[in-house]
Design a protein around this motif. Structure first.
Motif, PDB file in Angstrom:
ATOM      1  N   GLY A  35       0.815  -1.211   0.000  1.00  0.00           N
ATOM      2  CA  GLY A  35       0.000   0.000   0.000  1.00  0.00           C
ATOM      3  C   GLY A  35       0.845   1.256   0.000  1.00  0.00           C
ATOM      4  N   GLU A  36       1.939   1.254   0.780  1.00  0.00           N
ATOM      5  CA  GLU A  36       2.832   2.416   0.799  1.00  0.00           C
ATOM      6  C   GLU A  36       3.538   2.577  -0.548  1.00  0.00           C
ATOM      7  N   MET A  37       3.953   1.478  -1.161  1.00  0.00           N
ATOM      8  CA  MET A  37       4.582   1.587  -2.481  1.00  0.00           C
ATOM      9  C   MET A  37       3.579   2.103  -3.512  1.00  0.00           C
ATOM     10  N   HIS A  38       2.323   1.698  -3.370  1.00  0.00           N
ATOM     11  CA  HIS A  38       1.286   2.196  -4.287  1.00  0.00           C
ATOM     12  C   HIS A  38       1.143   3.705  -4.145  1.00  0.00           C
ATOM     13  N   ARG A  39       1.123   4.183  -2.902  1.00  0.00           N
ATOM     14  CA  ARG A  39       1.007   5.625  -2.663  1.00  0.00           C
ATOM     15  C   ARG A  39       2.210   6.378  -3.206  1.00  0.00           C
ATOM     16  N   LEU A  40       3.405   5.862  -2.960  1.00  0.00           N
ATOM     17  CA  LEU A  40       4.624   6.571  -3.353  1.00  0.00           C
ATOM     18  C   LEU A  40       4.869   6.531  -4.859  1.00  0.00           C
ATOM     19  N   SER A  41       4.338   5.523  -5.535  1.00  0.00           N
ATOM     20  CA  SER A  41       4.566   5.386  -6.981  1.00  0.00           C
ATOM     21  C   SER A  41       3.380   5.833  -7.818  1.00  0.00           C
ATOM     22  N   GLY A  42       2.281   6.185  -7.154  1.00  0.00           N
ATOM     23  CA  GLY A  42       1.069   6.495  -7.903  1.00  0.00           C
ATOM     24  C   GLY A  42       0.439   5.267  -8.532  1.00  0.00           C
ATOM     25  N   GLY A  43       0.834   4.071  -8.069  1.00  0.00           N
ATOM     26  CA  GLY A  43       0.233   2.832  -8.560  1.00  0.00           C
ATOM     27  C   GLY A  43       0.782   2.328  -9.876  1.00  0.00           C
ATOM     28  N   ARG A  44       1.915   2.870 -10.322  1.00  0.00           N
ATOM     29  CA  ARG A  44       2.537   2.430 -11.584  1.00  0.00           C
ATOM     30  C   ARG A  44       3.992   2.071 -11.299  1.00  0.00           C
ATOM     31  N   ILE A  45       4.410   0.872 -11.705  1.00  0.00           N
ATOM     32  CA  ILE A  45       5.770   0.454 -11.385  1.00  0.00           C
ATOM     33  C   ILE A  45       6.319  -0.497 -12.444  1.00  0.00           C
ATOM     34  N   LEU A  46       7.616  -0.403 -12.686  1.00  0.00           N
ATOM     35  CA  LEU A  46       8.330  -1.254 -13.640  1.00  0.00           C
ATOM     36  C   LEU A  46       9.254  -2.172 -12.847  1.00  0.00           C
ATOM     37  N   VAL A  47       9.082  -3.490 -13.016  1.00  0.00           N
ATOM     38  CA  VAL A  47       9.816  -4.481 -12.226  1.00  0.00           C
ATOM     39  C   VAL A  47      11.091  -4.894 -12.952  1.00  0.00           C
ATOM     40  N   PHE A  48      12.214  -4.877 -12.215  1.00  0.00           N
ATOM     41  CA  PHE A  48      13.506  -5.340 -12.727  1.00  0.00           C
ATOM     42  C   PHE A  48      13.900  -6.610 -11.967  1.00  0.00           C
ATOM     43  N   PRO A  49      13.800  -7.792 -12.587  1.00  0.00           N
ATOM     44  CA  PRO A  49      14.241  -9.031 -11.941  1.00  0.00           C
ATOM     45  C   PRO A  49      15.730  -9.295 -12.189  1.00  0.00           C
ATOM     46  N   THR A  50      16.499  -8.236 -12.307  1.00  0.00           N
ATOM     47  CA  THR A  50      17.893  -8.296 -12.750  1.00  0.00           C
ATOM     48  C   THR A  50      18.768  -9.114 -11.820  1.00  0.00           C
ATOM     49  N   ALA A  51      18.469  -9.109 -10.525  1.00  0.00           N
ATOM     50  CA  ALA A  51      19.323  -9.797  -9.561  1.00  0.00           C
ATOM     51  C   ALA A  51      19.137 -11.310  -9.571  1.00  0.00           C
ATOM     52  N   SER A  52      18.065 -11.775 -10.164  1.00  0.00           N
ATOM     53  CA  SER A  52      17.706 -13.185 -10.050  1.00  0.00           C
ATOM     54  C   SER A  52      18.442 -14.064 -11.046  1.00  0.00           C
ATOM     55  N   GLY A  53      18.650 -15.302 -10.635  1.00  0.00           N
ATOM     56  CA  GLY A  53      19.180 -16.299 -11.553  1.00  0.00           C
ATOM     57  C   GLY A  53      18.112 -16.872 -12.462  1.00  0.00           C
ATOM     58  N   GLU A  54      16.834 -16.610 -12.156  1.00  0.00           N
ATOM     59  CA  GLU A  54      15.708 -17.054 -12.988  1.00  0.00           C
ATOM     60  C   GLU A  54      14.796 -15.857 -13.238  1.00  0.00           C
ATOM     61  N   PRO A  55      15.275 -14.882 -14.007  1.00  0.00           N
ATOM     62  CA  PRO A  55      14.556 -13.609 -14.133  1.00  0.00           C
ATOM     63  C   PRO A  55      13.161 -13.737 -14.729  1.00  0.00           C
ATOM     64  N   ALA A  56      12.936 -14.649 -15.662  1.00  0.00           N
ATOM     65  CA  ALA A  56      11.612 -14.766 -16.268  1.00  0.00           C
ATOM     66  C   ALA A  56      10.581 -15.207 -15.231  1.00  0.00           C
ATOM     67  N   GLU A  57      10.921 -16.260 -14.467  1.00  0.00           N
ATOM     68  CA  GLU A  57       9.995 -16.759 -13.460  1.00  0.00           C
ATOM     69  C   GLU A  57       9.770 -15.739 -12.346  1.00  0.00           C
ATOM     70  N   VAL A  58      10.873 -15.131 -11.864  1.00  0.00           N
ATOM     71  CA  VAL A  58      10.765 -14.152 -10.791  1.00  0.00           C
ATOM     72  C   VAL A  58       9.980 -12.937 -11.251  1.00  0.00           C
ATOM     73  N   GLY A  59      10.252 -12.490 -12.454  1.00  0.00           N
ATOM     74  CA  GLY A  59       9.529 -11.336 -12.979  1.00  0.00           C
ATOM     75  C   GLY A  59       8.037 -11.579 -13.050  1.00  0.00           C
ATOM     76  N   ALA A  60       7.648 -12.763 -13.518  1.00  0.00           N
ATOM     77  CA  ALA A  60       6.220 -13.076 -13.633  1.00  0.00           C
ATOM     78  C   ALA A  60       5.559 -13.140 -12.262  1.00  0.00           C
ATOM     79  N   GLU A  61       6.232 -13.780 -11.301  1.00  0.00           N
ATOM     80  CA  GLU A  61       5.651 -13.871  -9.964  1.00  0.00           C
ATOM     81  C   GLU A  61       5.536 -12.499  -9.312  1.00  0.00           C
ATOM     82  N   THR A  62       6.553 -11.678  -9.477  1.00  0.00           N
ATOM     83  CA  THR A  62       6.523 -10.342  -8.878  1.00  0.00           C
ATOM     84  C   THR A  62       5.438  -9.485  -9.525  1.00  0.00           C
TER      85      THR A  62
END
Length: 724
Positions: A35-62
């Motif tokens: 909820g706080e991230m929604h308020r601070l971002s205006g409800g729009r966000i771009l996810v970077f799964p860059t740190a993960s060893g399985e970025p496709a799966e992590v990105g989809a789950e996130t």
């Protein structure tokens, strides 16, 4: 002082930058943080799964997690495999500008830095993120996504390794591995999974190496939400603030003294200009009737173990300031003999401890505690004593006085056989019964007295409960009577209630001292079921094997996981668990030993008993099955990663009549025990079931190097499969 809300509005009006620094394991149902991230971002966000060893799966789950909280969200396809191209992609740069806010998942923080910095220079994607951030967008990150936010960045290493070995440049060597982060958070050094993974030692070593004065240790499922120069804490736990501005160090670098440590809880806030924590509106001073402790902790928990530091702080917050203002915890590196000790002090007028008491359980805030970290090389004898955890020592130890640990209640199936085994050891002497662990002590005591009578034993209800222990402790005639008993039976039930009775307000009660006097004379202490666990210095207080494998150690019964607390401490040889077979508790016993840096675990089976003498160094099995000895001496453990890994754990079934000598590690066999291999297979099958119930990829249970009576266990269980 203006409240946080006023300061936040002021920061927002001034165009203050926004961050959400999350300590890892962000749960999908954490409404407060999302909820706080929604308020601070205006409800729009771009996810970077860059740190993960399985970025496709992590990105989809996130992405799915953000969608469930009402976000407009997309995943950016930028990872180590395509960073050389993607970090310069105009399409990604346009998306950053369009969304305005970004979120970095967990994984390996070095992958984020390596992807966004090429040949030491900032890439266009990183420049676009900084531009969006400068326009008021949110930069958020969990775990690795939090670690990369400060300038000096911790890459790896445990607290004990860091304190013992210092800095290292070799990822395979013990010690603290450091790097350079992206510097979004400019107020100090960040560490994550902080309280759960006991990371105070490594943060202090990292801060000293980088010359940082302030450190922010953010716990799991918890966020530090920054708006300009103010920040609020939201989540399951809180943030540890480490202030090294006044620190003193010795010439040899063995001690860091006079630094300040604060714990800022959910709902509290931090003035980042003055680097000072403030309690939230719900917090208040501890009332006199709420003071729970008058003496230091009786147990010797691993201070870098999960939630050990938090528990120590909470204890001081609830401590009587007239009697108890200082406590300490230790961690020993058995390979080098180096011991690390952390001392906390709550000086009057300098420190503040506050609490809130919502329906969900006690919340606490601890501000400006004085602290020190001392590294000391112990002699061989002192290291052996420290590793042995010799237990309760207020009275002289009688090596022949037995502790009789029953794996199940003597009132249940097979109870008659257990009590007949007790009779062989106690004879016709009088047994004092204490049913303080029970919610119905009078009824429980009466039931045990009848069972003792059926077995030809004489018992007497001592009338000791959590409500009467002070009264009994003030009666010298009753205390002398207890001290003259031939045996004391501590009935099973809730082991936490039993410990709180014996260690009343944190002090050794008069009743406990009288029991110790009896035991020093040679009296047997009989502890069935939960009471058996309570006799350890380190006590398993709750949680299933499945919870232990998934979540690790937690601080209290209000959170999922394995609950570890101080025990009474008569048994100094290891951690005890009971009802091992039917309750499937081998997994939690292994986790407890690993997390608490304890060599031995003693898993007592149902309808069985362990007779411990020589302060627990000699263990004889009685009854139907005996017990399982867990030995971690030669094990390889990984506790600081996102998986629990324990390899080469030796399991030995000590059958009826067998004796385990913990000083030598030898098991002396009375007769061949044909049931032992079957028992090991059964326990391993139960453990595999607990691991498989998680549905996590990479989970594994394997028994190998099997003998007829022992085996070596390899156990691996991902705790945060993707750690978004």
């Amino acid at each position: 002082m203006a409240p946080w809300s006023v300061l936040a509005e002021r920061a927002a009006a001034a165009g203050g930058k926004r961050l959400a620094v999350i300590g890892g394991r962000l749960e999908d149902d954490n409404v407060a943080v999302y909820g706080e991230m929604h308020r601070l971002s205006g409800g729009r966000i771009l996810v970077f799964p860059t740190a993960s060893g399985e970025p496709a799966e992590v990105g989809a789950e996130t992405r799915n997690a953000f969608l469930s909280h009402g976000f407009e969200v997309e995943v950016c396809d930028l990872h180590e495999g395509n960073a050389a191209r993607a970090a310069f992609d105009p399409g990604i740069i346009e998306k950053i500008a369009a969304f305005g806010s970004v979120y970095f998942t967990g994984g390996d923080q070095a992958k984020i830095v390596d992807a966004l910095l090429r040949d030491g220079a900032e890439t266009p994607v990183l420049a676009a993120i900084r531009a969006a951030h400068g326009r008021g967008g949110l930069v958020a990150g969990s775990s690795a996504g939090a670690a990369m936010m400060s300038g000096p960045m911790i890459l790896g290493g445990t607290s004990l390794e860091s304190v013992v070995h210092g800095l290292t440049s070799d990822p395979e060597a013990p010690g603290l591995l450091m790097g350079t982060g992206l510097g979004f958070f400019g107020f100090g050094m960040v560490d994550q999974h902080f309280i759960k993974r006991g990371r105070l030692g490594r943060l202090i070593v990292g801060m000293q190496s980088a010359g940082a004065r302030w450190g922010f240790g953010i716990d799991e499922n918890t966020a530090l939400l920054v708006e300009g120069d103010v920040a609020r804490v939201r989540g399951e736990y809180g943030v540890m603030l480490v202030d090294l501005r006044r620190r003193k160090t010795d010439a040899e670098g063995r001690a860091v003294q006079e630094f300040r440590l604060s714990y800022v809880d959910d709902g509290d806030w931090i003035d980042l200009r003055k680097l000072r924590g403030h309690p939230g509106a719900a917090k208040r001073r501890v009332r006199k009737r709420e003071l729970a402790y008058r003496a230091p902790a009786n147990s010797r928990r691993n201070v870098f173990g999960a939630y050990a530091l938090y528990d120590l702080m909470a204890r001081l917050v609830l401590g009587d300031p007239a009697h108890y203002t200082e406590d300490r915890g230790e961690a020993l590196d058995v390979r080098t003999g180096i011991n690390a000790a952390v001392t906390l002090e709550k000086p009057p007028r300098l420190s503040r401890g506050l609490i809130a008491t919502p329906e969900t359980g006690l919340r606490m805030t601890a501000l400006n505690f004085r602290a020190e970290l001392v590294r000391e090389h112990l002699s061989e004898a002192r290291a052996a004593d420290r590793a042995g955890r010799r237990g309760w020592s207020a009275e002289s130890v009688n090596p022949g006085a037995p502790l009789i640990l029953l794996g199940s209640s003597p009132l249940g199936e097979g109870g008659g056989d257990l009590l007949r085994a007790v009779r062989d050891l106690v004879g016709n002497g009088e047994i004092g019964v204490i049913a303080a662990a029970s919610a119905e002590p009078a009824r429980t005591a009466a039931d045990h007295l009848r069972a003792l009578e059926r077995a030809g034993l004489r018992g007497i209800d001592l009338g000791v409960t959590i409500d009467t222990v002070e009264y009994v402790s003030a009666d010298p005639d009753q205390l002398n009577r207890i001290a003259e008993l031939d045996a004391v039976l501590l009935c099973g039930g809730n082991q936490i209630r039993l410990v709180e009775t014996m260690l009343h307000r944190g002090e050794e009660s008069g009743v406990l001292r009288a029991i110790a006097r009896a035991h020093a004379r040679g009296a047997a202490l009989i502890a069935p079921s939960g009471a058996a666990a309570a006799l350890s210095s380190v006590m398993i207080a709750g949680g299933s094997s499945e919870e232990a494998l998934r979540y690790g150690v937690t601080s209290d019964l209000g959170h999922p996981g394995l609950v570890i607390q101080e025990g009474i401490g008569f048994l100094g040889a290891g951690i005890v668990d009971q009802n091992l077979i039917s309750s499937g508790r081998l997994g939690r016993l292994v986790v407890a030993c690993a997390e608490e840096n304890e060599r031995f675990g003693i898993g007592v089976c149902e309808e069985s008993a362990v007779v411990a003498t020589a302060n627990g160094a000699r263990l004889e099995a009685r009854g139907r099955h005996g017990f399982v000895l867990v030995d971690t001496a030669a094990s390889a453990l990984e506790l600081q990663s996102d998986s629990f890994v324990a390899k080469d754990i030796r399991l030995t079934v000590v059958g009826p009549g067998d004796v385990a000598d913990l000083a030598t590690g030898e098991v002396i066999r009375a007769i061949p025990c044909a049931a032992s291999p079957t028992l090991l297979e059964r326990l391993a099958a139960n453990l595999a079931r607990d691991v498989d119930s998680r549905g996590a990829r990479g989970a594994r249970v394997r028994l190998h190097s099997r003998g007829t009576l022992s085996a070596v266990l390899d156990l691996e269980s991902p705790r945060d499969e993707y750690d978004a």
